[in-house]
Every structure is written in structure tokens, then in C-alpha cells.
Design a protein around this motif. Structure first.
Motif, PDB file in Angstrom:
ATOM      1  N   HIS B   2      -2.900  15.920  -8.416  1.00 12.39           N
ATOM      2  CA  HIS B   2      -1.457  15.286  -8.440  1.00 12.39           C
ATOM      3  C   HIS B   2      -1.520  13.798  -7.797  1.00 12.39           C
ATOM      4  CE1 HIS B   2       2.796  15.149  -7.815  1.00 12.39           C
ATOM      5  NE2 HIS B   2       2.621  14.605  -6.414  1.00 12.39           N
ATOM      6  N   HIS B   3      -2.016  13.757  -6.741  1.00 13.06           N
ATOM      7  CA  HIS B   3      -2.234  12.548  -5.894  1.00 13.06           C
ATOM      8  C   HIS B   3      -2.821  11.450  -6.584  1.00 13.06           C
ATOM      9  CE1 HIS B   3      -2.074  10.342  -2.195  1.00 13.06           C
ATOM     10  NE2 HIS B   3      -3.575  10.133  -2.379  1.00 13.06           N
ATOM     11  N   SER B   6      -0.304  10.260  -9.578  1.00 13.04           N
ATOM     12  CA  SER B   6       0.903   9.367  -9.300  1.00 13.04           C
ATOM     13  C   SER B   6       0.260   8.070  -8.919  1.00 13.04           C
ATOM     14  CB  SER B   6       1.571  10.291  -8.277  1.00 13.04           C
ATOM     15  OG  SER B   6       0.717  10.531  -7.143  1.00 13.04           O
ATOM     16  N   SER B   7      -0.739   8.016  -8.340  1.00  7.80           N
ATOM     17  CA  SER B   7      -1.360   6.333  -8.041  1.00  7.80           C
ATOM     18  C   SER B   7      -1.535   5.688  -9.098  1.00  7.80           C
ATOM     19  CB  SER B   7      -2.477   6.275  -6.901  1.00  7.80           C
ATOM     20  OG  SER B   7      -3.070   7.655  -6.681  1.00  7.80           O
ATOM     21  N   ILE B  10       1.688   4.555 -10.516  1.00  7.74           N
ATOM     22  CA  ILE B  10       2.209   3.419  -9.718  1.00  7.74           C
ATOM     23  C   ILE B  10       1.334   2.209 -10.079  1.00  7.74           C
ATOM     24  CG2 ILE B  10       2.407   2.489  -7.602  1.00  7.74           C
ATOM     25  CD1 ILE B  10       3.278   5.337  -6.952  1.00  7.74           C
ATOM     26  N   GLU B  14       2.900  -1.413 -11.816  1.00  7.08           N
ATOM     27  CA  GLU B  14       3.047  -2.754 -11.041  1.00  7.08           C
ATOM     28  C   GLU B  14       1.847  -3.755 -12.049  1.00  7.08           C
ATOM     29  OE1 GLU B  14       1.786  -1.917  -7.152  1.00  7.08           O
ATOM     30  OE2 GLU B  14       3.644  -1.072  -6.617  1.00  7.08           O
ATOM     31  N   THR B  23      10.318 -13.791  -7.870  1.00  9.98           N
ATOM     32  CA  THR B  23      10.448 -13.821  -6.392  1.00  9.98           C
ATOM     33  C   THR B  23      10.101 -15.093  -5.740  1.00  9.98           C
ATOM     34  OG1 THR B  23       9.762 -11.486  -6.719  1.00  9.98           O
ATOM     35  CG2 THR B  23      10.078 -12.284  -4.392  1.00  9.98           C
ATOM     36  N   GLY B 157      -1.447   1.789  25.824  1.00  9.58           N
ATOM     37  CA  GLY B 157      -1.533   1.401  24.446  1.00  9.58           C
ATOM     38  C   GLY B 157      -0.294   1.010  23.771  1.00  9.58           C
ATOM     39  N   ASN B 158       0.882   1.424  24.165  1.00 12.42           N
ATOM     40  CA  ASN B 158       2.194   0.996  23.701  1.00 12.42           C
ATOM     41  C   ASN B 158       2.659  -0.450  23.876  1.00 12.42           C
ATOM     42  OD1 ASN B 158       3.019   3.238  21.858  1.00 12.42           O
ATOM     43  ND2 ASN B 158       3.451   4.528  23.730  1.00 12.42           N
ATOM     44  N   ASN B 296       3.586 -16.399   3.589  1.00 10.02           N
ATOM     45  CA  ASN B 296       5.016 -16.009   3.041  1.00 10.02           C
ATOM     46  C   ASN B 296       4.771 -16.144   1.456  1.00 10.02           C
ATOM     47  OD1 ASN B 296       5.991 -15.097   5.465  1.00 10.02           O
ATOM     48  ND2 ASN B 296       7.340 -16.782   5.433  1.00 10.02           N
ATOM     49  N   GLN B 299       2.724 -13.633  -0.053  1.00 10.68           N
ATOM     50  CA  GLN B 299       3.348 -12.243  -0.111  1.00 10.68           C
ATOM     51  C   GLN B 299       4.361 -12.192  -1.187  1.00 10.68           C
ATOM     52  OE1 GLN B 299       4.425 -10.238   3.768  1.00 10.68           O
ATOM     53  NE2 GLN B 299       3.915 -12.366   4.395  1.00 10.68           N
ATOM     54  N   GLY B 304       3.083  -7.733  -0.253  1.00 12.33           N
ATOM     55  CA  GLY B 304       2.982  -7.958   0.954  1.00 12.33           C
ATOM     56  C   GLY B 304       1.426  -7.393   1.484  1.00 12.33           C
ATOM     57  N   GLU B 305       0.655  -6.733   0.773  1.00 13.76           N
ATOM     58  CA  GLU B 305      -0.659  -6.283   1.279  1.00 13.76           C
ATOM     59  C   GLU B 305      -1.327  -7.353   0.897  1.00 13.76           C
ATOM     60  OE1 GLU B 305       1.239  -5.596  -1.649  1.00 13.76           O
ATOM     61  OE2 GLU B 305      -0.037  -4.483  -2.956  1.00 13.76           O
ATOM     62  N   ARG B 307      -1.151 -10.382   2.047  1.00 17.08           N
ATOM     63  CA  ARG B 307      -0.841 -11.454   3.007  1.00 17.08           C
ATOM     64  C   ARG B 307      -1.927 -12.228   3.792  1.00 17.08           C
ATOM     65  NH1 ARG B 307       3.397 -11.326   7.562  1.00 17.08           N
ATOM     66  NH2 ARG B 307       2.577 -12.799   8.959  1.00 17.08           N
ATOM     67  N   ASP B 308      -3.024 -11.311   4.357  1.00 16.51           N
ATOM     68  CA  ASP B 308      -4.055 -11.939   4.846  1.00 16.51           C
ATOM     69  C   ASP B 308      -5.296 -12.542   3.992  1.00 16.51           C
ATOM     70  OD1 ASP B 308      -2.817 -11.233   7.259  1.00 16.51           O
ATOM     71  OD2 ASP B 308      -4.014  -9.348   7.414  1.00 16.51           O
TER      72      ASP B 308
END
Lengths: 401, 336
Positions: B2-3, B6-7, B10, B14, B23, B157-158, B296, B299, B304-305, B307-308
Motif C-alpha cells: 500500500h505504501h 501511494s508514493s 504522489i 507531482e 509560484t 539537546g533541546n 528561496n 524552493q 522545499g526539499e 532548498r540545499d
């Protein structure tokens, strides 16, 4: 000094007034069912299993382990669980003088790349007969086959990615519902309770964030007007926020952890996006509330976890031991540890016997009815609850049925 | 199963619009302004990399920790002033300015001191023994980890819980962009800081010393320049600028004080310095702003993924055609 005190007073006054106005804002929009009077939180089940057992157990040189983030990524989520486990072990050991179970802690930092090495260390520690963990889905995926090969049973109190149970691992057990339950429930909450027609789904790049976002998107269908992606450790979101702003959604669902969720929420709020923000269990922690500043009071959470507010006895014992309130998944951690401890008390002091014990386990836990199917999913799917922020604390909202 | 299905689903969804020009165009101004804001923080940090590289030909990877110590200093200043995490307090303008000035001074001092200690403890002994350049680089990475772990052991760590004094408010709009008070403060103050640094290096006696050592350390020493002092000075100036950047960063992202929070930002700032031309103060500014803006827009165009990826592909492209960066290496070049 005087200056500081005056400032503190000012801050408090400002905080109070803001908190008040936040509450008002919420009752204003509140024709929606999201704010209906709440059902009572469930009380502690009277027949719940107990870590202390009958107090006559005999055992020696046996240990259980917690593995997961302790001080690493999203550490608060791991510490909630670890504290629940510690409490269970303490109660067990206090009651059973002839059966002192050692709790070993293993730090994975929540990082999928680090988990296999740590888990290998753990499976090589012979006294360990069962493990509570791993908390996160990414690390669980990375290390699950090591547990399986070594025959060391693991009960994850919080990893919700559905695919984890599909790997054929005989040692994997999940102590809560998965995201195939949380996703549709979140979609239902967004559209029915909050009345959202247009939803933006934001996902991070973790196993958990991606999987949950997929489940939510599938359930929302064409109500998804934008799907933005962010990265773990990202703290600056202006491009994503601008894209969301342009899509003018009624609600935003953030599928990820609090570490990124808090700055994201704050920047969304700062940019004047008025959509209702909803986050999942990975965001539902007091660290989020303290991190998201002004934005926190406006956030809802979904979580396949039972609200612990009714568990007054548990909460009292937890507070006595750790000097703070139980957090998300503290109860689940306590339950998972109890399954293992009662197994040891029943004489299952090697991994093989422990595995059989868990497979055949069937008892009411504090959180859920514990008993597993062949894949390691709970046989009785627990319900998903929503939560909200009130006075800086996360409190229950409604149960999604 | 199923996983997987669905990927794939998607992915198919896209794939028909993998580049999102709408955009990009719609949000051109919003993303440009946002990029300038974050880019000016890159620029200030990049200055520290550039100055040290110009003088010592050393990639000071521990500079990201010099920055994050400033972020902690900012947080503690706010905390000791009596502020606590939670909603943004209402402050009178005068009070607000006073508190922010105090915070920036503390942050600059802490970062400057960290940089100085780093130089004395980690790099100077190596220099005295004439260590090869590689040893410096490895030391820099080691120092970076040590400084991080100190914070980790001390604060955990926080991230520190968000304390913020100034709530962003929109002042006016340009195209799709809402210009906020915070944006103006960060961009203007960063450019001012850069101007001060640039003037310092190009117009003052100390600056002349820095340039002299950058050009030719032996000759500069023969001409009476105290090389050790100049090196110390360079580290301190870089640290001071990182401290200022830390305040701006904490104003924009109050959750920023986290033990490893400097790492990614440091890498980006270093990339910005290389992009503009490492060793070049103007290059650091240009590189920082450019990197912020392009991240920016990247992206907006690709999602967004990316970006780098966008940022580093751009860096590679620029270096292919201009190996010394857009403006070239100039701190060591003779100038009138």
C-alpha cells in the motif's frame, strides 16, 4: 533587580492579556465542533496490568532496555517514554525484592544512521530480554532487522509509520495505533470539526513525516490545496510560509516533529497566515508550546494516544519521581515496560520465551488494550484523540471516532 | 505494498509540474525579501570565514560555534533581563532598543571572546610548531565538535525555549511581499555592520595590518607589523560580527539557540563566502544575500526539499566559471 522585577511583571501582564485574547479568538471561531464541550478523560482502567505484579517474583541477572533519543533529536519525546519505563521498573523492583530487573539505556539520538550501531550493541548484551523502543519511525526502520535477526523483542511505544509492521520482522510490536489510523482521523478532524475546505499539508523528510502526510493527503483528497516539504533541522521557513500564504488554506497540517514544528508555527503566525494549525503526535510536546511562542496557543494536535489527565494515580507517582507532569507517550512507555516486566515475573527470562509471552499477551494496559496480531499491530485499534493548548499546557480536546 | 502504491501515486501527481514557475512569479517579491533577510545573516557570518581565510588561508570550521555561542548569549541576556518563554511582551520602543542593544553587545563580546580563545587554544600552538595546513583544518573541525559538545553537556539537546522581544509587524507591501519591521531592522543593521567592517579593514591602521598580513606575512612582519596581534584581531572581528548575526538570527528565529544549531548555518555562510569570493569582504556580503534569495526562489521553483541542493548546485556552477567566486579573492590583493 528592580528593573528586572518590573519587566517580569510587564511580561506576565502581557502574557495574561494575550492568553485571554487567544481564548476569545478561539471561542469566536468556535461554532465549529472543534470546541464542543469535552467528554471526560478516561479514568485509569481498574483492571489495568501492573508492573509490580504479585510481589513474589524470582529472577536474577535479567535486564530490559530502553533505546531511543535521550538527549539527541527531539529529546523530550524520548525522555517522556524513558521516564514511563523507569517508573514501571522502579515499581516492579520495589515490590519484588527477589527479582531486581535492571534497566539499560541506549542513546540513538533519534538519528536513523546511528540506530543500527547502537541496536547491535544492545542485542549483544545478553541479559537484555526485551526492549522498549525505538521511539521514532526512521530509526525503527533502520534497525528493525537487527532485532529480528537476534530474536530480541521490541515494543515501540510511539513509532507510528504503518510500513514498519510490513517488514516481516517477528520481533516488532507496536504499543499504539499507527498512522493509517491517525491520518484519516486527522483529515476528519480538519474537515468536520474545524470545517476546513482547503488544507495545506506540510511534511518533513523523516520516515514518519512522509508516511503520515501521505495518509492525511489520501484521506483529505481534493481538499489538499498545497503540499509543502521541509527538511529535518531546518529552522527558517520563509519560502514555505509564503507559498502557504498564497494558497490561502483554512487549515495547515504539519506532519513532523516539534523541533522544526515550533519555528515553523511561529513563522507562519508572524507572516499573518490565519489558517488553523494542526500538528501530529510528533509535535505534541510541551517543548513545542514553549518554542512556538505566540503561535502555540492556536495549535491543535492529533495523537493516537490516550489523554493521561484521568490517570491521577499514575500522574502522581510520575510527578513524585521526576518532578514534572507525564508527557506524550509516558503512559505507553510504562505499558510497554509492564508487558516485559510481567513476562520476566512469569519466568520468561530469555529472549525466545519473552517473544512468545508478548505474542500471547492479552491484558488491559493503562493506555490501550494490549494484544497483538501477526504483524505486531495492536489487535484492537485504539482511537485517536485531539489535543489543544491551554495555559501553556497540552490538554485533551475531542476523541475522533 | 500500500505504501509503495501511494508514493507512486504522489510522484505521478507531482511529475506534471516539477518546476513551478507560477509560484516563482507570484511570490517573486515575497521570496526575494525573505531571502535578503536571511541572506544578510549569512553575510555577517560569512565575513568571519572570509577574514580568517584571507589572513591565515584557514577554513575556520569552528566559526559556526562562535556564532552559536552568540545565540546562547542573546538568549541568556533576555532571560536574565527577566523575560521568559511565551507570548511576545509589549515593550516601549525605548526599552526595546535598550534591551536589544544590550543583547547585541553581550552576544558580540561572547562570540568575540570565543573566537579569541579558539585562536589561542587551538590554532596558535599549531602555528608555533609550524604545522601543515591540513592540521589546522582537522583542528578546526575538532574544535567545532568540542565547542558543540560543551553546549550539549551543559544545556542538553533541546533548543532553548523561545524568548522574543519584538513581534514582527507588517509595515507596507511591495508586490507580493509584506515588509515587516523585523526585516528592515535585520537587513539595514547587517549592511551597516558590514560597512563598519569594510571601513575598518580598508581605512584604518589595524585594517592595513590585516591586509598586509593577508598579502605577505613575512614581509609584513619585517615592516614592523605584529603578525600575532593581527591574527588575534582578525579572529575577534570575525567573532564580533558573528555575535551581531546571532542577535539578528535570534530575533528572527527565537528557537535558534541549540547546541548544533550553528552547523547548517555555518556551512551555508561558508558557501556564501566562497560564492562571493573567499577572502573578499564585498564578496561575503554579495554571496550571503545572493544565497539567501536563491535558496528561496529555488524552493518556490522546485519545492522545499530542494532548498540545499539548489544552493550548492549554484555554488558549483559559479565555481566552474569563476573558480575564485563572483568577485574573486581580494583581501590579499594590493589596493590603493
Amino acid at each position: 533587580m528592580a528593573r528586572a522585577r518590573i519587566t517580569a511583571a510587564l511580561v506576565l501582564a502581557a502574557a495574561a492579556s494575550l492568553a485571554l485574547s487567544a481564548c476569545e479568538a478561539r471561542t469566536d471561531q468556535g461554532g465549529s465542533a472543534g470546541n464542543e464541550p469535552q467528554a471526560d478523560a478516561p479514568a485509569e482502567p481498574a483492571n489495568a496490568h501492573k508492573p509490580e505484579g504479585d510481589g513474589n517474583a524470582k529472577c536474577s541477572n535479567v535486564a530490559i532496555a530502553y533505546a531511543g533519543t535521550i538527549n539527541g533529536e527531539n529529546a523530550a519525546l524520548g525522555q517522556n517514554i524513558l521516564n514511563g519505563v523507569k517508573l514501571a521498573v522502579k515499581k516492579h523492583n520495589d515490590a519484588n525484592k527477589d527479582c531486581q530487573v535492571e534497566l539499560k539505556e541506549f542513546e540513538t539520538e533519534g538519528v536513523p544512521e546511528k540506530a543500527p550501531g547502537i541496536v547491535t550493541q544492545m542485542v549483544n548484551t545478553k541479559e537484555i530480554v526485551g526492549v522498549v523502543g525505538l521511539p521514532f519511525s526512521g530509526e525503527s526502520k533502520a534497525a528493525g532487522n537487527i532485532f529480528d535477526k537476534a530474536g530480541l523483542p521490541q515494543i515501540s511505544p510511539s513509532a507510528t509509520n504503518p510500513a514498519l509492521a510490513e517488514n516481516g520482522w517477528k520481533t516488532f510490536f507496536r504499543g499504539l495505533g499507527n498512522d493509517n489510523a491517525q491520518g484519516p482521523a486527522a483529515a476528519k478532524f480538519l474537515t468536520e470539526n474545524l470545517g476546513a475546505e482547503k488544507v495545506c499539508v506540510v511534511q518533513d523528510d523523516s520516515e514518519y513525516g512522509i508516511g503520515l502526510a501521505e495518509a492525511v493527503k489520501e484521506a483529505l483528497g481534493d481538499k489538499v490545496v498545497c503540499n509543502e516539504k521541509v527538511k529535518t533541522k531546518q529552522k527558517e521557513f520563509s519560502a514555505v510560509v509564503q507559498s502557504i500564504k498564497a494558497a490561502q488554506p483554512d487549515a495547515v497540517y504539519y506532519s513532523g516533529y516539534y523541533q522544526e514544528g515550533a519555528p515553523f508555527a511561529q513563522q507562519l503566525f508572524d507572516a499573518g497566515v490565519e489558517a488553523q494549525l494542526v500538528g501530529p503526535d510528533g509535535v505534541k510536546d510541551v517543548e513545542y508550546v514553549k518554542g512556538a511562542g505566540d503561535a502555540a496557543a492556536e495549535t491543535f494536535f492529533t495523537c493516537p494516544c490516550v489523554p493521561g489527565e484521568g490517570f491521577t494515580k499514575f500522574a502522581g507517582e510520575y510527578r513524585d519521581m521526576f518532578d514534572k507532569d507525564p508527557g506524550t507517550y509516558s503512559v505507553e512507555g510504562y505499558d510497554a515496560a509492564t508487558v516485559l516486566l510481567s513476562g520476566i515475573d512469569a519466568g520468561n527470562t530469555d529472549r525466545k520465551k519473552m517473544l512468545e509471552w508478548i505474542k500471547n499477551y492479552d491484558a488491559q494496559g493503562l493506555s490501550n488494550k494490549l494484544g497483538w496480531d501477526d504483524k505486531g499491530e495492536l489487535a484492537e485499534t485504539p482511537t485517536v484523540w485531539t489535543y489543544k493548548v491551554e495555559n501553556g499546557k497540552i490538554v485533551r480536546n475531542v476523541e475522533i471516532k | 505494498m500500500h505504501h509503495v502504491v501511494s508514493s507512486a501515486h504522489i510522484l505521478a501527481q507531482e511529475s506534471d509540474s516539477w518546476i513551478n514557475t507560477d509560484t516563482f512569479i507570484d511570490l517573486f517579491w515575497a521570496n526575494t525579501i525573505g531571502g535578503l533577510e536571511y541572506g544578510s545573516i549569512y553575510a555577517l557570518i560569512a565575513l568571519g570565514y572570509t577574514l580568517v581565510y584571507g589572513v591565515l588561508k584557514l577554513l575556520n570550521f569552528a566559526h559556526s560555534e562562535v556564532f552559536i555561542y552568540g545565540a546562547y548569549a542573546t538568549w541568556f541576556t533576555f532571560f536574565l533581563l527577566g523575560f521568559r518563554p511565551g507570548p511576545t511582551p509589549e515593550l516601549a520602543t525605548g526599552e526595546l532598543i535598550a534591551f536589544l542593544l544590550l543583547a547585541v553587545v553581550v552576544a558580540m563580546l561572547v562570540s568575540g571572546t570565543t573566537a579569541l580563545v579558539l585562536e589561542r587554544v587551538a590554532y596558535r600552538p599549531l602555528r608555533n610548531r609550524g604545522a601543515p595546513r591540513l592540521a589546522f583544518l582537522i583542528t578546526a573541525i575538532g574544535a567545532s565538535l568540542v565547542l558543540q559538545q560543551i553546549l550539549f553537556l551543559w544545556r542538553g539537546g533541546n533548543a532553548e525555549q523561545a524568548i522574543r522581544l519584538l513581534r514582527p509587524e507588517t509595515l507596507f507591501t511591495v508586490g507580493s511581499a509584506s515588509i515587516q519591521n523585523l526585516t528592515i531592522i535585520i537587513v539595514v543593521a547587517s549592511i551597516l555592520m558590514w560597512l563598519v567592517a569594510d571601513t575598518f579593514v580598508n581605512r584604518t591602521r589595524f585594517g592595513r595590518g590585516i591586509r598586509a598580513v593577508a598579502q605577505d606575512p613575512e614581509t609584513a612582519t619585517l615592516m614592523g607589523v605584529n603578525k600575532e596581534r593581527i591574527i588575534m584581531l582578525t579572529f575577534v572581528v570575525g567573532g564580533l560580527l558573528a555575535g551581531a548575526a546571532a542577535l539578528f538570527y535570534m530575533m528572527k528565529i527565537p528557537q535558534g539557540a541549540q547546541y548544533n544549531g550553528g552547523f547548517l548555518l555555518g556551512i551555508k555562510a561558508f558557501a556564501a563566502a566562497v560564492l562571493g569570493g573567499i577572502g573578499n569582504l564585498r564578496g561575503a556580503l554579495l554571496g550571503g544575500l545572493l544565497l539567501g534569495v536563491i535558496e528561496n526562489h529555488g524552493q518556490a521553483l522546485f519545492g522545499g526539499e530542494w532548498r540545499d541542493v539548489v544552493a550548492f548546485v549554484l555554488l558549483v556552477l559559479v565555481l566552474m566559471f569563476r573558480p575564485t567566486g563572483i568577485l574573486g579573492e581580494s583581501l590579499g590583493k594590493a589596493r590603493v
